[in-house]
Enzyme design. Structure first.
Site, PDB file in Angstrom:
ATOM      1  N   ASN A  89       0.865  -1.173   0.000  1.00  0.00           N
ATOM      2  CA  ASN A  89       0.000   0.000   0.000  1.00  0.00           C
ATOM      3  C   ASN A  89       0.905   1.228   0.000  1.00  0.00           C
ATOM      4  O   ASN A  89       1.795   1.333   0.851  1.00  0.00           O
ATOM      5  CB  ASN A  89      -0.892   0.017   1.243  1.00  0.00           C
ATOM      6  N   SER A  97      -0.802   3.057   6.302  1.00  0.00           N
ATOM      7  CA  SER A  97      -0.913   3.689   7.617  1.00  0.00           C
ATOM      8  C   SER A  97       0.407   3.685   8.378  1.00  0.00           C
ATOM      9  O   SER A  97       0.573   4.467   9.304  1.00  0.00           O
ATOM     10  CB  SER A  97      -1.993   2.987   8.453  1.00  0.00           C
ATOM     11  N   HIS A 102       6.557  -1.993   3.672  1.00  0.00           N
ATOM     12  CA  HIS A 102       6.279  -3.371   4.086  1.00  0.00           C
ATOM     13  C   HIS A 102       5.427  -4.039   3.032  1.00  0.00           C
ATOM     14  O   HIS A 102       4.528  -3.424   2.458  1.00  0.00           O
ATOM     15  CB  HIS A 102       5.570  -3.411   5.449  1.00  0.00           C
ATOM     16  N   LEU A 103       5.723  -5.296   2.807  1.00  0.00           N
ATOM     17  CA  LEU A 103       4.966  -6.100   1.856  1.00  0.00           C
ATOM     18  C   LEU A 103       3.970  -6.948   2.634  1.00  0.00           C
ATOM     19  O   LEU A 103       4.362  -7.707   3.529  1.00  0.00           O
ATOM     20  CB  LEU A 103       5.926  -6.996   1.063  1.00  0.00           C
ATOM     21  N   HIS A 104       2.687  -6.796   2.303  1.00  0.00           N
ATOM     22  CA  HIS A 104       1.665  -7.665   2.897  1.00  0.00           C
ATOM     23  C   HIS A 104       1.665  -8.995   2.145  1.00  0.00           C
ATOM     24  O   HIS A 104       1.646  -9.012   0.904  1.00  0.00           O
ATOM     25  CB  HIS A 104       0.267  -7.057   2.740  1.00  0.00           C
TER      26      HIS A 104
HETATM   27  P1  5GP Z   1      -0.557  -0.424   5.876  1.00  0.00           P
HETATM   28  O1  5GP Z   1      -1.942   0.027   6.245  1.00  0.00           O
HETATM   29  O2  5GP Z   1       0.453   0.649   6.209  1.00  0.00           O
HETATM   30  O3  5GP Z   1      -0.403  -0.952   4.475  1.00  0.00           O
HETATM   31  O4  5GP Z   1      -0.244  -1.677   6.794  1.00  0.00           O
HETATM   32  C1  5GP Z   1       0.083  -1.546   8.131  1.00  0.00           C
HETATM   33  C2  5GP Z   1      -0.280  -2.843   8.795  1.00  0.00           C
HETATM   34  O5  5GP Z   1       0.369  -2.879  10.060  1.00  0.00           O
HETATM   35  C3  5GP Z   1      -1.766  -3.008   9.054  1.00  0.00           C
HETATM   36  O6  5GP Z   1      -2.247  -4.162   8.364  1.00  0.00           O
HETATM   37  C4  5GP Z   1      -1.868  -3.126  10.567  1.00  0.00           C
HETATM   38  O7  5GP Z   1      -2.825  -4.058  10.984  1.00  0.00           O
HETATM   39  C5  5GP Z   1      -0.465  -3.528  10.963  1.00  0.00           C
HETATM   40  N1  5GP Z   1      -0.059  -3.080  12.272  1.00  0.00           N
HETATM   41  C6  5GP Z   1      -0.291  -1.854  12.832  1.00  0.00           C
HETATM   42  N2  5GP Z   1       0.248  -1.794  14.059  1.00  0.00           N
HETATM   43  C7  5GP Z   1       0.825  -3.011  14.285  1.00  0.00           C
HETATM   44  C8  5GP Z   1       1.553  -3.545  15.399  1.00  0.00           C
HETATM   45  O8  5GP Z   1       1.776  -2.908  16.420  1.00  0.00           O
HETATM   46  N3  5GP Z   1       1.996  -4.836  15.276  1.00  0.00           N
HETATM   47  C9  5GP Z   1       1.764  -5.585  14.147  1.00  0.00           C
HETATM   48  N4  5GP Z   1       2.245  -6.829  14.139  1.00  0.00           N
HETATM   49  N5  5GP Z   1       1.095  -5.090  13.073  1.00  0.00           N
HETATM   50  C10 5GP Z   1       0.634  -3.820  13.149  1.00  0.00           C
END
Ligand code: 5GP
Ligand code: ZN
Length: 116
Positions: A89, A97, A102-104
């Site tokens: 994302n 966010s 990071h790669l999901h």
């Molecule tokens: P984004 O929304 O930036 O693509 O992905 C961020 C991801 O980080 C989200 O899927 C969210 O659930 C995960 N995330 C947020 N805070 C934490 C945390 O403290 N620990 C872990 N393991 N994941 C987190």
């Protein structure tokens, strides 16, 4: 590794915030997403702080490829190779966010297209 003291994922990589780590090597660490959107939802995170793909350069080509190969290995280890998805994302409109690249890796359930 860069030390971004207010970056959540840098804190996880430094062990200052706990996470369920599933893979680590010299380049990247993978851990379970705290709010999983699929039976497998792992985040593959470079040790180096890079905000998003927008901040990546030619120097990061190998690193970005490596994140995907780690995703494929985890998918193979979990027997989800019939269908999984890898996602970056990028930017708030795409749902980013945490501003540490990071790669999901999502898998273990049917996926719809297009994503929301
Ligand atoms: P984004 O929304 O930036 O693509 O992905 C961020 C991801 O980080 C989200 O899927 C969210 O659930 C995960 N995330 C947020 N805070 C934490 C945390 O403290 N620990 C872990 N393991 N994941 C987190
Ligand atoms: Zn960071």
């Amino acid at each position: 590794m860069s030390d971004m003291s207010d970056c959540l994922f840098c804190k996880i990589l430094q062990g200052r915030i706990p996470a369920r780590i599933v893979h680590q090597d010299d380049i990247a660490v993978a851990f379970e997403d705290v709010n999983p959107q699929a039976p497998t939802h792992v985040l593959i995170v470079p040790r180096q702080h890079i905000g998003s793909l927008d901040d990546a350069t030619q120097d990061h080509i190998s690193l970005i490829g490596h994140l995907h190969l780690v995703a494929a290995k985890i998918a193979a280890d979990r027997n989800i190779t019939r269908g999984y998805r890898t996602v970056f994302n990028n930017g708030p409109l795409a749902g980013q966010s945490v501003f540490h690249l990071h790669l999901h890796l999502l898998g273990g359930r049917p996926m719809t297209w297009p994503p929301g």
